[in-house]
Design a protein around this motif. Structure first.
Motif, PDB file in Angstrom:
ATOM      1  N   GLY A   1      -3.445   4.664   0.504  1.00  0.00           N
ATOM      2  CA  GLY A   1      -4.178   3.654   1.271  1.00  0.00           C
ATOM      3  C   GLY A   1      -4.951   2.691   0.398  1.00  0.00           C
ATOM      4  O   GLY A   1      -4.601   2.500  -0.754  1.00  0.00           O
TER       5      GLY A   1
ATOM      6  N   GLU B   1      -2.334   0.539   5.614  1.00  0.00           N
ATOM      7  CA  GLU B   1      -1.213   1.313   6.172  1.00  0.00           C
ATOM      8  C   GLU B   1      -0.072   1.377   5.154  1.00  0.00           C
ATOM      9  O   GLU B   1       0.284   0.374   4.540  1.00  0.00           O
ATOM     10  N   THR B   2       0.485   2.558   4.957  1.00  0.00           N
ATOM     11  CA  THR B   2       1.571   2.752   4.002  1.00  0.00           C
ATOM     12  C   THR B   2       2.691   1.749   4.259  1.00  0.00           C
ATOM     13  O   THR B   2       3.144   1.590   5.396  1.00  0.00           O
TER      14      THR B   2
ATOM     15  N   TYR C   1       0.844  -1.192   0.000  1.00  0.00           N
ATOM     16  CA  TYR C   1       0.000   0.000   0.000  1.00  0.00           C
ATOM     17  C   TYR C   1       0.878   1.240   0.000  1.00  0.00           C
ATOM     18  O   TYR C   1       1.908   1.289   0.673  1.00  0.00           O
ATOM     19  N   GLY C   2       0.456   2.238  -0.750  1.00  0.00           N
ATOM     20  CA  GLY C   2       1.137   3.532  -0.773  1.00  0.00           C
ATOM     21  C   GLY C   2       0.415   4.515   0.135  1.00  0.00           C
ATOM     22  O   GLY C   2      -0.469   4.139   0.917  1.00  0.00           O
ATOM     23  N   GLU C   3       0.759   5.749   0.011  1.00  0.00           N
ATOM     24  CA  GLU C   3       0.169   6.792   0.863  1.00  0.00           C
ATOM     25  C   GLU C   3      -1.327   6.955   0.634  1.00  0.00           C
ATOM     26  O   GLU C   3      -2.044   7.424   1.514  1.00  0.00           O
TER      27      GLU C   3
END
Length: 159
Positions: free
Chosen positions: A40, A43-44, A36-38
């Motif tokens: 969402g 959680e990153t 996952y990235g920022e």
């Protein structure tokens, strides 16, 4: 060219499940792990999905988060055909560890996925044109949890 890939929704155990399945089936490999990235929603940096192969069949497992509407059910199961009783025994033991065994070669693994561990010969025995023989095999199978090739064959051969 089209491909069909089973896509499995886990709360947060996608990578753990993939690694477990890869330990069960000899010809297996991890193909990709996505995080996952920022943006969402997870959680990153946490694992979003894993793509893996079991005996040449590709699967994708997603960490989609808890959702009571998305659970595994016997309505869809993984069907594994085995040539020998040793294969049946090994897969049955490994896949059922921490899960539960069920009737007729079915089990639910520790992640909730349903599997059918079936000797390849069963299909031939069940479609025999002699209905008396095929009925005996069906009755024998219905009494088993883990399928036993010798027991199925004995039912087939009864006089």
């Amino acid at each position: 060219m089209q491909t069909i890939t089973p896509f499995l929704w886990f709360d947060d155990q996608a990578e753990e499940a993939a690694r477990f399945y890869m330990s069960v089936f000899e010809r297996s490999r991890m193909l990709e792990v996505m995080h996952y990235g920022e943006a969402g929603p997870g959680e990153t940096g946490s694992v979003m999905s894993v793509t893996f192969e079991l005996d040449g069949q590709k699967f994708i497992a997603l960490n989609g988060g808890p959702n009571p509407a998305f659970t595994f059910s016997p309505a869809i199961s993984m069907f594994v055909e085995c040539e020998t009783q040793d294969e049946v025994d090994t897969l049955w033991e490994r896949l059922s560890a921490g899960g539960e065994t069920q009737q007729c070669g079915w089990l639910r693994d520790k992640f909730g996925i349903c599997w059918q561990v079936v000797p390849r010969v069963l299909g031939r025995l069940l479609v025999d044109p002699d209905k008396t023989r095929s009925t005996r095999v069906m009755r024998a199978m219905m009494q088993m949890r883990k399928l036993d090739i010798a027991g199925l064959q004995r039912a087939y051969d009864e006089a």
